[in-house]
Design an enzyme around this catalytic site. Structure first.
Site, PDB file in Angstrom:
ATOM      1  N   HIS A  37      -0.864   8.710   1.353  1.00 24.58           N
ATOM      2  CA  HIS A  37      -1.553   9.740   0.571  1.00 24.58           C
ATOM      3  C   HIS A  37      -0.568  10.826   0.132  1.00 24.58           C
ATOM      4  O   HIS A  37      -0.911  12.002   0.060  1.00 24.58           O
ATOM      5  CB  HIS A  37      -2.750  10.326   1.331  1.00 24.58           C
ATOM      6  CG  HIS A  37      -3.879   9.341   1.448  1.00 24.58           C
ATOM      7  ND1 HIS A  37      -4.775   9.112   0.431  1.00 24.58           N
ATOM      8  CD2 HIS A  37      -4.213   8.472   2.438  1.00 24.58           C
ATOM      9  CE1 HIS A  37      -5.633   8.175   0.806  1.00 24.58           C
ATOM     10  NE2 HIS A  37      -5.305   7.750   2.020  1.00 24.58           N
ATOM     11  N   ASP A  39       1.606   9.830  -2.560  1.00 23.86           N
ATOM     12  CA  ASP A  39       2.106   9.426  -3.893  1.00 23.86           C
ATOM     13  C   ASP A  39       1.435  10.173  -5.038  1.00 23.86           C
ATOM     14  O   ASP A  39       2.008  10.274  -6.118  1.00 23.86           O
ATOM     15  CB  ASP A  39       2.065   7.894  -4.098  1.00 23.86           C
ATOM     16  CG  ASP A  39       0.673   7.300  -4.176  1.00 23.86           C
ATOM     17  OD1 ASP A  39      -0.308   7.970  -3.797  1.00 23.86           O
ATOM     18  OD2 ASP A  39       0.569   6.139  -4.628  1.00 23.86           O
ATOM     19  N   SER A 131      -3.179  -4.457  -1.242  1.00 24.19           N
ATOM     20  CA  SER A 131      -2.966  -4.351  -2.690  1.00 24.19           C
ATOM     21  C   SER A 131      -3.084  -5.657  -3.464  1.00 24.19           C
ATOM     22  O   SER A 131      -2.248  -5.971  -4.310  1.00 24.19           O
ATOM     23  CB  SER A 131      -1.606  -3.720  -2.989  1.00 24.19           C
ATOM     24  OG  SER A 131      -1.606  -2.409  -2.577  1.00 24.19           O
ATOM     25  N   GLU A 165      -5.137   0.373 -14.118  1.00 21.58           N
ATOM     26  CA  GLU A 165      -6.054   0.628 -12.993  1.00 21.58           C
ATOM     27  C   GLU A 165      -6.757   1.982 -13.166  1.00 21.58           C
ATOM     28  O   GLU A 165      -7.962   2.100 -12.964  1.00 21.58           O
ATOM     29  CB  GLU A 165      -5.275   0.578 -11.668  1.00 21.58           C
ATOM     30  CG  GLU A 165      -6.135   0.865 -10.477  1.00 21.58           C
ATOM     31  CD  GLU A 165      -6.148  -0.243  -9.423  1.00 21.58           C
ATOM     32  OE1 GLU A 165      -5.376  -1.209  -9.532  1.00 21.58           O
ATOM     33  OE2 GLU A 165      -6.966  -0.140  -8.510  1.00 21.58           O
ATOM     34  N   ASP A 177       1.560   1.327  -5.041  1.00 20.14           N
ATOM     35  CA  ASP A 177       1.293  -0.103  -4.858  1.00 20.14           C
ATOM     36  C   ASP A 177       1.981  -0.942  -5.930  1.00 20.14           C
ATOM     37  O   ASP A 177       2.683  -1.917  -5.631  1.00 20.14           O
ATOM     38  CB  ASP A 177      -0.221  -0.374  -4.889  1.00 20.14           C
ATOM     39  CG  ASP A 177      -0.967   0.457  -3.866  1.00 20.14           C
ATOM     40  OD1 ASP A 177      -0.317   1.020  -2.971  1.00 20.14           O
ATOM     41  OD2 ASP A 177      -2.202   0.547  -3.975  1.00 20.14           O
TER      42      ASP A 177
HETATM   43  C1  GLA Z   1      -3.964   3.357  -2.216  1.00 20.79           C
HETATM   44  C2  GLA Z   1      -3.471   3.817  -3.590  1.00 20.79           C
HETATM   45  C3  GLA Z   1      -2.024   4.299  -3.506  1.00 20.79           C
HETATM   46  C4  GLA Z   1      -1.849   5.343  -2.399  1.00 20.79           C
HETATM   47  C5  GLA Z   1      -2.462   4.860  -1.090  1.00 20.79           C
HETATM   48  C6  GLA Z   1      -2.463   5.919  -0.018  1.00 20.79           C
HETATM   49  O1  GLA Z   1      -3.250   2.237  -1.793  1.00 20.79           O
HETATM   50  O2  GLA Z   1      -3.564   2.765  -4.516  1.00 20.79           O
HETATM   51  O3  GLA Z   1      -1.629   4.800  -4.762  1.00 20.79           O
HETATM   52  O4  GLA Z   1      -2.384   6.578  -2.789  1.00 20.79           O
HETATM   53  O5  GLA Z   1      -3.806   4.415  -1.276  1.00 20.79           O
HETATM   54  O6  GLA Z   1      -1.161   6.210   0.379  1.00 20.79           O
END
Ligand code: GLA
Length: 391
Positions: A37, A39, A131, A165, A177
């Site tokens: 959390h 990014d 992901s 996305e 991701d």
């Molecule tokens: C998901 C989002 C990422 C990132 C994470 C938390 O995977 O797609 O962009 O914010 O949560 O670190």
């Protein structure tokens, strides 16, 4: 590999008639080692691509039709749409991801000139937070570049995937991701500064230990709305800090400056959210230093601290992830353990000494089943390369 390739082609032939001109591709999934959390807060992340991911067989069409088939969702059968109708819809289900990327290329001035047939097979556990959607997005972008020669780098593929996305699938994710997947490098994690996308690879040398992913199998529900809620809490906290501190993002703050100014954030919950973002970013920087210095123990301690912060300050864990991590911490030979990804379900990642892996899986698995009532799944994983053509 040869076997997977052959059986994918065979299935493609079954679904689409024949395999003339069909090519086989792969894009990995990802796991984030630390930097959660951060990014969308201008901070650092430290994910790696995996050797599990999404296989795709694709070929160009001479008309505008798009025909998609997933071996993971066989009940949906063949899902059809067209380049003339690039809008998201609930019936389109998972095909909203490839469609979104095709749409995004158009938005970026690279109109896709012809349709395609695409068959997918993912071996990332469904809904695990490793992901799978970003993997499909990067795979689609990679196929489009290969088909039509668009002048885009792998980093561009990540940005286009994120754009699709955010704008097409309306999930407000950060760049981690797609970046981790598009830029993956075997045996390495990627130390990425999301403020300017500068990055460096760092070898994951674990000296007699491995990465083990534990999948909670918790069905995700409120996840996405909570994700967006955390984002907006951070945005508000940033705006409050900006009244006195000249920063563009929370990632620019060190702990000391944050503590001095935390009083500017008017509400206690938002203060904790911002604290996590600031401290987690600093932890990530420190963790990469530790890994480079071969200090795996220090790296593990920082992973543990990351989990505590995600549990107590950011509040994105929940009983399933907390149980997996807290049981992991009890096992001798566990160097570090934390939740990974968005949270609210999904997976944990642990560094476990080779000789402790069996015991880890057995003990954590049994305690999880006992407390939660259903099984967790465990995967010993390796850091893998980015997308490729499988010749
Ligand atoms: C998901 C989002 C990422 C990132 C994470 C938390 O995977 O797609 O962009 O914010 O949560 O670190």
């Amino acid at each position: 590999m040869e076997n997977i390739r052959e059986s994918l082609l065979e299935k493609f032939g079954e679904i689409f008639g024949d395999t003339v001109d069909a090519k086989v591709y792969f894009a990995p999934g990802r796991v984030n080692l630390i930097g959660e959390h951060t990014d969308y807060n201008g901070g650092h992340v430290f994910p790696c691509a995996l050797t599990i991911g999404t296989y795709g067989v694709a070929r160009k069409r001479t008309d505008n039709r798009l025909r998609f088939y997933s071996m993971n969702f066989e009940k949906l059968g063949l899902v059809e749409s067209s380049l003339d109708d690039l809008t998201p819809s609930p019936e389109a289900d998972w095909t909203n991801y490839p469609k979104g990327v095709i749409w995004a290329f158009g938005e970026k001035g690279m109109k896709v000139p012809g349709g395609m047939d695409l068959l997918l097979l993912g071996n990332i556990p469904n809904g695990s937070g490793l992901s799978s959607s970003a993997s499909v997005e990067v795979l689609t972008g990679f196929v489009l570049r290969d088909f039509f020669g668009f002048d885009v780098t792998n980093q561009d593929l990540a940005l286009i995937g994120q754009f699709s996305e955010n704008q097409f699938n309306k999930v407000n994710c950060g760049i981690m991701d797609q970046f981790a997947i598009a830029m993956g490098k075997k045996d390495n994690a990627i130390f990425l500064d999301t403020a300017d996308l500068s990055y460096e690879y760092a070898p994951i040398i674990l000296k007699g230990a491995k990465l083990v992913i534990a999948c909670s199998n918790k069905k995700r529900g409120l996840g996405d709305s909570k994700y967006n809620e955390r984002r907006s809490e951070c945005e508000t906290a940033l705006a409050e800090l900006q009244k006195a501190v000249p920063i563009a993002s929370l990632g620019e703050l060190d702990e000391e400056t944050f503590e001095k100014n935390a009083g500017l954030i008017e509400n206690e919950v938002r203060r904790r959210r911002a604290k996590h973002a600031v401290y987690e970013n600093q932890r990530t920087i420190r963790a990469v230093k530790a890994l480079k210095a071969n200090d795996i123990e220090a790296f593990g301690q920082l992973m543990n601290a990351s989990h505590v912060s995600l549990r107590d300050d950011y509040e994105v864990t929940g009983i399933e992830l907390d149980t997996l991590v807290e049981e992991a911490w009890k096992v001798d030979g566990v160097i570090g353990s934390r939740m990974t990804g968005a949270g609210f379900g999904g997976c944990t990642v642990s560094i476990v000494k080779d000789e402790a892996i069996d015991e880890f899986i057995e003990k954590v698995g049994a305690a999880y089943k006992e407390k939660i009532g259903y099984n967790a799944d465990f995967y010993v994983v390796e850091a893998g390369d980015g997308p490729c053509v499988m010749e």
